[in-house]
Design a protein around this motif. Sequence first.
Motif, PDB file in Angstrom:
ATOM      1  N   CYS A 142       0.975  -1.177  -0.061  1.00 26.17           N
ATOM      2  CA  CYS A 142       0.091  -0.097  -0.032  1.00 26.17           C
ATOM      3  C   CYS A 142       0.793   1.228  -0.185  1.00 26.17           C
ATOM      4  O   CYS A 142       0.248   2.342   0.028  1.00 26.17           O
ATOM      5  CB  CYS A 142      -1.034  -0.188   1.106  1.00 26.17           C
ATOM      6  SG  CYS A 142      -0.194  -0.259   2.817  1.00 26.17           S
ATOM      7  N   THR A 143       2.307   1.051  -0.181  1.00 23.35           N
ATOM      8  CA  THR A 143       2.952   2.413  -0.130  1.00 23.35           C
ATOM      9  C   THR A 143       4.253   1.746  -0.884  1.00 23.35           C
ATOM     10  O   THR A 143       4.603   0.589  -0.956  1.00 23.35           O
ATOM     11  CB  THR A 143       3.419   2.904   1.293  1.00 23.35           C
ATOM     12  OG1 THR A 143       4.212   4.144   0.924  1.00 23.35           O
ATOM     13  CG2 THR A 143       4.383   1.982   1.875  1.00 23.35           C
ATOM     14  N   LYS A 176       8.367   7.854  10.461  1.00 28.50           N
ATOM     15  CA  LYS A 176       7.062   8.587  10.308  1.00 28.50           C
ATOM     16  C   LYS A 176       6.218   8.027  11.581  1.00 28.50           C
ATOM     17  O   LYS A 176       5.323   7.428  11.138  1.00 28.50           O
ATOM     18  CB  LYS A 176       6.123   7.904   8.728  1.00 28.50           C
ATOM     19  CG  LYS A 176       7.060   8.502   7.621  1.00 28.50           C
ATOM     20  CD  LYS A 176       6.359   8.016   6.527  1.00 28.50           C
ATOM     21  CE  LYS A 176       6.743   8.078   5.208  1.00 28.50           C
ATOM     22  NZ  LYS A 176       5.972   7.833   3.917  1.00 28.50           N
ATOM     23  N   SER A 193       2.121   8.155  11.850  1.00 26.83           N
ATOM     24  CA  SER A 193       1.491   7.445  10.794  1.00 26.83           C
ATOM     25  C   SER A 193       1.023   6.260  11.472  1.00 26.83           C
ATOM     26  O   SER A 193       1.822   5.660  12.317  1.00 26.83           O
ATOM     27  CB  SER A 193       2.433   6.979   9.430  1.00 26.83           C
ATOM     28  OG  SER A 193       1.616   6.208   8.768  1.00 26.83           O
ATOM     29  N   GLY A 215       0.016   3.764   9.442  1.00 27.06           N
ATOM     30  CA  GLY A 215       0.251   2.722   8.629  1.00 27.06           C
ATOM     31  C   GLY A 215      -0.995   2.610   7.557  1.00 27.06           C
ATOM     32  O   GLY A 215      -2.052   2.882   7.918  1.00 27.06           O
ATOM     33  N   CYS A 216      -0.733   2.359   6.351  1.00 27.88           N
ATOM     34  CA  CYS A 216      -1.551   2.160   5.472  1.00 27.88           C
ATOM     35  C   CYS A 216      -2.333   0.939   5.516  1.00 27.88           C
ATOM     36  O   CYS A 216      -3.391   0.745   4.541  1.00 27.88           O
ATOM     37  CB  CYS A 216      -1.142   2.586   4.093  1.00 27.88           C
ATOM     38  SG  CYS A 216       0.285   1.554   3.653  1.00 27.88           S
ATOM     39  N   GLU A 227       1.951  -0.061  11.635  1.00 25.07           N
ATOM     40  CA  GLU A 227       2.396   1.540  11.211  1.00 25.07           C
ATOM     41  C   GLU A 227       3.651   1.630  10.358  1.00 25.07           C
ATOM     42  O   GLU A 227       3.769   2.577   9.259  1.00 25.07           O
ATOM     43  CB  GLU A 227       2.708   2.381  12.402  1.00 25.07           C
ATOM     44  CG  GLU A 227       3.817   1.812  13.148  1.00 25.07           C
ATOM     45  CD  GLU A 227       4.018   2.850  14.478  1.00 25.07           C
ATOM     46  OE1 GLU A 227       5.043   2.925  14.752  1.00 25.07           O
ATOM     47  OE2 GLU A 227       2.871   3.313  14.869  1.00 25.07           O
ATOM     48  N   THR A 250       3.929  -0.284   7.545  1.00 27.92           N
ATOM     49  CA  THR A 250       3.573  -0.284   6.153  1.00 27.92           C
ATOM     50  C   THR A 250       3.390   1.080   5.496  1.00 27.92           C
ATOM     51  O   THR A 250       3.746   1.078   4.206  1.00 27.92           O
ATOM     52  CB  THR A 250       1.946  -0.832   5.953  1.00 27.92           C
ATOM     53  OG1 THR A 250       0.956  -0.272   6.837  1.00 27.92           O
ATOM     54  CG2 THR A 250       2.012  -2.334   6.473  1.00 27.92           C
ATOM     55  N   SER A 251       3.746   2.124   6.177  1.00 32.86           N
ATOM     56  CA  SER A 251       3.859   3.545   5.448  1.00 32.86           C
ATOM     57  C   SER A 251       5.285   3.862   5.468  1.00 32.86           C
ATOM     58  O   SER A 251       5.574   5.067   5.326  1.00 32.86           O
ATOM     59  CB  SER A 251       2.844   4.612   6.202  1.00 32.86           C
ATOM     60  OG  SER A 251       1.557   4.288   5.939  1.00 32.86           O
TER      61      SER A 251
END
Length: 377
Positions: free
Chosen positions: A297-298, A323, A326, A328-329, A336, A338-339
């Motif tokens: 997803c990123t 980040k 965030s 996470g996406c 978290e 994942t971003s």
Amino acid sequence: MYSSTPDRLGPRQATHACKLPAKRGAYLTEGFSSTSTFIKTIGVTKAAVIFIDFPDTPATDTVQSLYDNLLPGGAQFFNISSYGQMQLEAVSDMKFHRMPQASTGYRWDRETFSGTSQLRYIKDAIAAAGGGTPYTGCEVLYIIPTRAARSIGFSPTSMGAATLGDGTQVKSVVTFGQDQWSWGYGVLNHETGHTMGLPDLYPMDSAGRPTEYYVGGWDLMGLISGTSPDFFAWHKWKLGWIEDDQVACIGTKGTSSFTISPIERAEGIKAVAVRVSDTKAIVMEVRSKEGLSTDSCTVGLLLYSVDTEAESGTGPVRVLNTKPSSRGCSPSKGGELTSAAYDFAKAETKIGVAANGISVQITGVQNGEYRVSVTWQ
């Protein structure tokens, strides 16, 4: 997860400035070494496969259904991840063999499971299969139980050698359990990763940290169900799928520029490593939505630390969470982190690693390749 193992070192010789040496006496580490008893990762790797059932849980399924759940997908994963350099082949008589004890007698729950009970299980399965099938050339044994054996719940790997019925000696044994029906063929790739010398990247302690705590969903050795489960560039380098000239090494302070190609592609520079000590490095690579990472997803530049002193399950690789605000996406498939990749298209261009005095500037992207300037102060 893996179980008992002798003293083993990494599978690749250290000749490159950023090939950090393996920690001696450790189970599985992220270091490199000139000696190895791990299975080969280039060319055809043969796996002996024994299917079993039990007196209390006779098979109601077919060996073909068990085979189809693990082998075709698992072999394809390795073929794609290795850029076609590793072909996993199964050797089996494709029939069930009856174990001498009930499935409940092997004490396979996580509270009572032990290396001793696993070795007894392995010996019983090999004896049940007998010597009628030639396993010449096989390096690893897969023992796959009927789905009816609910008490065989998870899939640990024994890193010790075993002798099969025809006299063939394999280097390690993966004993599959019911978790294969949750993870699918990913559990085969994860556990076989141990037989190739890769450590667990998820926490193995009593602190209650989530599976994705160290690396999110960015590597199969951390989270099988992650959004981008392909192996890190560091792992592909250890396995010989990435050549030395595809990893740029920074060993002195200053500023350098590089163009990094996504790890899902075979060509180009795959990673830039900053050797901050004899046992630690900061690594950067590019992740895309290609190959095995279609669910990511990123995308973009991903940074992580490597510590060859850290053993399996204690965070030998840690994705840098630059980040922290965030969530996470994809919280359910990597949390978290994942971003964590930096996407140039979203104007995410400046990354600082304060503890090591490293900063990275993404200066452009062309055909998915990231141009970066790395400063080490």
